[in-house]
Motif scaffolding. Sequence first.
Motif, PDB file in Angstrom:
ATOM      1  N   ASP A 192       0.854  -1.192   0.000  1.00  0.00           N
ATOM      2  CA  ASP A 192       0.000   0.000   0.000  1.00  0.00           C
ATOM      3  C   ASP A 192       0.887   1.237   0.000  1.00  0.00           C
ATOM      4  N   PHE A 193       0.242   2.402  -0.076  1.00  0.00           N
ATOM      5  CA  PHE A 193       0.977   3.664  -0.180  1.00  0.00           C
ATOM      6  C   PHE A 193       1.834   3.940   1.054  1.00  0.00           C
ATOM      7  N   ALA A 194       1.317   3.630   2.227  1.00  0.00           N
ATOM      8  CA  ALA A 194       2.070   3.907   3.457  1.00  0.00           C
ATOM      9  C   ALA A 194       3.342   3.056   3.525  1.00  0.00           C
ATOM     10  N   THR A 195       3.281   1.806   3.069  1.00  0.00           N
ATOM     11  CA  THR A 195       4.464   0.950   3.069  1.00  0.00           C
ATOM     12  C   THR A 195       5.484   1.471   2.050  1.00  0.00           C
ATOM     13  N   TRP A 196       4.975   1.916   0.898  1.00  0.00           N
ATOM     14  CA  TRP A 196       5.872   2.547  -0.085  1.00  0.00           C
ATOM     15  C   TRP A 196       6.578   3.741   0.561  1.00  0.00           C
ATOM     16  N   THR A 197       5.814   4.558   1.280  1.00  0.00           N
ATOM     17  CA  THR A 197       6.381   5.746   1.920  1.00  0.00           C
ATOM     18  C   THR A 197       7.516   5.351   2.872  1.00  0.00           C
ATOM     19  N   SER A 198       7.301   4.278   3.645  1.00  0.00           N
ATOM     20  CA  SER A 198       8.344   3.809   4.562  1.00  0.00           C
ATOM     21  C   SER A 198       9.605   3.401   3.807  1.00  0.00           C
ATOM     22  N   MET A 199       9.430   2.663   2.712  1.00  0.00           N
ATOM     23  CA  MET A 199      10.582   2.191   1.932  1.00  0.00           C
ATOM     24  C   MET A 199      11.291   3.371   1.268  1.00  0.00           C
ATOM     25  N   MET A 200      10.510   4.325   0.743  1.00  0.00           N
ATOM     26  CA  MET A 200      11.093   5.522   0.123  1.00  0.00           C
ATOM     27  C   MET A 200      11.918   6.289   1.161  1.00  0.00           C
ATOM     28  N   ASN A 201      11.409   6.352   2.404  1.00  0.00           N
ATOM     29  CA  ASN A 201      12.128   7.061   3.463  1.00  0.00           C
ATOM     30  C   ASN A 201      13.472   6.419   3.791  1.00  0.00           C
ATOM     31  N   VAL A 202      13.569   5.106   3.623  1.00  0.00           N
ATOM     32  CA  VAL A 202      14.850   4.419   3.830  1.00  0.00           C
ATOM     33  C   VAL A 202      15.881   4.987   2.865  1.00  0.00           C
ATOM     34  N   ASN A 203      15.513   5.041   1.585  1.00  0.00           N
ATOM     35  CA  ASN A 203      16.448   5.551   0.580  1.00  0.00           C
ATOM     36  C   ASN A 203      16.755   7.022   0.791  1.00  0.00           C
ATOM     37  N   MET A 204      15.705   7.785   1.153  1.00  0.00           N
ATOM     38  CA  MET A 204      15.889   9.217   1.378  1.00  0.00           C
ATOM     39  C   MET A 204      16.853   9.447   2.541  1.00  0.00           C
ATOM     40  N   GLN A 205      16.707   8.633   3.604  1.00  0.00           N
ATOM     41  CA  GLN A 205      17.565   8.839   4.766  1.00  0.00           C
ATOM     42  C   GLN A 205      19.010   8.439   4.488  1.00  0.00           C
ATOM     43  N   ILE A 206      19.191   7.351   3.749  1.00  0.00           N
ATOM     44  CA  ILE A 206      20.563   6.911   3.447  1.00  0.00           C
ATOM     45  C   ILE A 206      21.289   8.005   2.659  1.00  0.00           C
ATOM     46  N   LYS A 207      20.602   8.557   1.663  1.00  0.00           N
ATOM     47  CA  LYS A 207      21.224   9.616   0.852  1.00  0.00           C
ATOM     48  C   LYS A 207      21.504  10.848   1.712  1.00  0.00           C
ATOM     49  N   ALA A 208      20.515  11.248   2.517  1.00  0.00           N
ATOM     50  CA  ALA A 208      20.664  12.461   3.329  1.00  0.00           C
ATOM     51  C   ALA A 208      21.772  12.296   4.371  1.00  0.00           C
ATOM     52  N   THR A 209      21.947  11.075   4.881  1.00  0.00           N
ATOM     53  CA  THR A 209      23.017  10.832   5.853  1.00  0.00           C
ATOM     54  C   THR A 209      24.372  11.097   5.210  1.00  0.00           C
ATOM     55  N   GLU A 210      24.490  10.656   3.972  1.00  0.00           N
ATOM     56  CA  GLU A 210      25.731  10.859   3.232  1.00  0.00           C
ATOM     57  C   GLU A 210      25.991  12.362   3.043  1.00  0.00           C
ATOM     58  N   ILE A 211      24.936  13.105   2.661  1.00  0.00           N
ATOM     59  CA  ILE A 211      25.094  14.553   2.447  1.00  0.00           C
ATOM     60  C   ILE A 211      25.467  15.230   3.769  1.00  0.00           C
ATOM     61  N   LEU A 212      24.701  14.903   4.823  1.00  0.00           N
ATOM     62  CA  LEU A 212      24.902  15.571   6.109  1.00  0.00           C
ATOM     63  C   LEU A 212      26.262  15.254   6.721  1.00  0.00           C
ATOM     64  N   ALA A 213      26.730  14.014   6.530  1.00  0.00           N
ATOM     65  CA  ALA A 213      28.027  13.653   7.099  1.00  0.00           C
ATOM     66  C   ALA A 213      29.124  14.537   6.502  1.00  0.00           C
ATOM     67  N   ASN A 214      28.918  15.007   5.262  1.00  0.00           N
ATOM     68  CA  ASN A 214      29.916  15.863   4.610  1.00  0.00           C
ATOM     69  C   ASN A 214      29.768  17.339   4.943  1.00  0.00           C
ATOM     70  N   VAL A 215      28.531  17.793   5.156  1.00  0.00           N
ATOM     71  CA  VAL A 215      28.317  19.232   5.326  1.00  0.00           C
ATOM     72  C   VAL A 215      27.648  19.573   6.655  1.00  0.00           C
ATOM     73  N   ARG A 216      27.799  18.722   7.667  1.00  0.00           N
ATOM     74  CA  ARG A 216      27.134  18.926   8.954  1.00  0.00           C
ATOM     75  C   ARG A 216      27.302  20.345   9.483  1.00  0.00           C
ATOM     76  N   ASP A 217      28.508  20.908   9.359  1.00  0.00           N
ATOM     77  CA  ASP A 217      28.776  22.233   9.925  1.00  0.00           C
ATOM     78  C   ASP A 217      28.019  23.351   9.212  1.00  0.00           C
ATOM     79  N   LYS A 218      27.622  23.092   7.968  1.00  0.00           N
ATOM     80  CA  LYS A 218      26.933  24.145   7.211  1.00  0.00           C
ATOM     81  C   LYS A 218      25.422  24.105   7.412  1.00  0.00           C
ATOM     82  N   ILE A 219      24.923  23.022   7.998  1.00  0.00           N
ATOM     83  CA  ILE A 219      23.474  22.865   8.130  1.00  0.00           C
ATOM     84  C   ILE A 219      23.026  23.269   9.534  1.00  0.00           C
ATOM     85  N   HIS A 220      21.973  24.082   9.599  1.00  0.00           N
ATOM     86  CA  HIS A 220      21.451  24.519  10.893  1.00  0.00           C
ATOM     87  C   HIS A 220      20.066  23.966  11.197  1.00  0.00           C
TER      88      HIS A 220
END
Lengths: 403, 205
Positions: A65-93
């Motif tokens: 269903d849509f909610a399960t898709w949302t959960s799976m999409m969030n996995v990918n979104m978080q993995i990517k964002a973790t990579e971005i944030l690990a590099n630019v943590r000091d610039k993000i507020h």
Amino acid sequence: MFSWEFPPRIIGGIAPHVYELSRALARKGVLVFVVTCDFPGAPDYEVIDGVRVYRVDSYRFPTPDFATWTSMMNVNMQIKATEILANVRDKIHILHAHDWLVANAAIGLKHLFRLPLLATIHSTEYGRRKGIHDDYQRMIASTEAWLVKEAWRIICCSKYMIQEVNKALHGPEDKMDIIPNGINTRPFQTTYDKDAFRTRFVRDSKKIVLYVGRLVHEKGVSILVESIPKVLQKVNAEFIIVGEGYMKDELTQRVNQMGISNKVQMPGFLDTETVRLLFRSVDVCVIPSLYEPFGIVALEAMAAKTAIVTTGTGGLGEILQHNKTAVFASPTAGSLAAAICRVLKDESYADSLRKLAYERVISIFRWDAIAASTLRVYKRIIKEYGGGSWKIQPIKSSSDNHA
Amino acid sequence: MRLTIAILTWEYPPRIVGDMAYYVEKLAQELSKENDVRVITCHDAPYLHEKVSNSLEIYRVPNPVKPHVNVVTWALSLTSEIQRIVADIYYDKSRKFDIIDDHEWQFVTAATALKRAFGIPFVLTFHSLESKRSSDPSAPLSTCIKGLERVGAYESDKIITRSKLLKSEVESVHQVPPSKVRYIPESTSWLGETLDTYNQVIAHQ
């Protein structure tokens, strides 16, 4: 900034909102990273007017269903964002999440990087479904409540939405800010031949009354249809009702029954540009909503310098003011007809409505103004965060060799 | 070297669903004799922190979202809460984890994000696979679970299995090289082999 949709992926109102807001923030010198879902043909990474846009694999395998898709999409979104944030943590507020669709990813990231989270709640499951009726909806409402709880502050587009978040999700009013939706007025300023455009819809110099919106009960479109014969008793006018919805057949039938089918056009969906030109070409725009968390259609009419007749329901009553920027009517055919006739018969009154509405839309609802309000919320959060104890404290006495 | 170890598991006594609960409990107890162990797990009650000894602490976390429509939505909202707990231990207490040992697919994305955010290496212990467990492995929910197993198989630094059969299944189902999967049988050298795996992964950092 986290959003499940961003142009060219446009599903609802969040995509244009995040697109305009992020660009307006970038114009103010804010470094904005947008993490969103992929779209065929759109690049994984691009810079749009200074906004860094990352598109992640939105999980394309089957889900129950849509909610399960949302959960799976969030996995990918978080993995990517973790990579971005690990590099630019000091610039993000600030982490800024739009609706429950990105709650899992954003809440986890808040804690992993100890960054304050701001949430914009565009709508609630309670409001969308007129109550919570099953466990699926209950789960979504619970996710929304979790996001509201985890967020440092909440942005809603109207006082009406603040009340809804307060009532349905127990969001305390003192942690919510009202920042309305904005509108880009430039697409309403193109040059075109107004008379030629009008003849595409109406042959003579009759007045034109416009409705734009879904053809559903809560938009009050059936009240407008009932008011048409009453308007026609006084003014030679034609009605254009743009949009689709489950009430279309019923409305068509009613129009035929009342013998006014030669005065009413229901063209269904029209492309954005045609709708913009219609707003600019007609004599009055009617917004008869019975339920309206915000009312973007009002901003479009204001940007197009159209005179507005409305019920003033929900957010509409906050965007517009009676006798200044619109004429308010009760949600009855008689009241609506009287208001429409007043605007159609008194041109100088209509001109004053148009002028004041336009002045209001460019002073309050420009995206630059919306971005400035958003930036004030960011600065408030940054200040509170800086003065609080929930942050990355320096290591006191460390015997380990951690860098 | 004394290690600080985070164990992520969705089963831990008294929450016993299968045999895995006992396995993880024994692992945590044995490891804590010479290491500092933090077990982060879930339960259906308010948040509970239990200090078993100076070197063994259990954090039991409730799901922040209720109810759920299936086990995937359940695991993934819980994952954000697991991330919160580990991050809080990291920032406020230890400021150091040498290794994460995640059991099964439920919290692999917690381990993945912790690895990416803090650089903590991550070992994944598989006890079984969805494609073997499920009566219909091609059902959408099963493919989601398999997808999460796959994230863990790729993002982890080393995979541990408790049977030779499972080792070969992991290799074929998730297409990982045999050298990445270590089969550790139940024997007297079991704990030593597990610690050896942790130390290998840490050394490769």
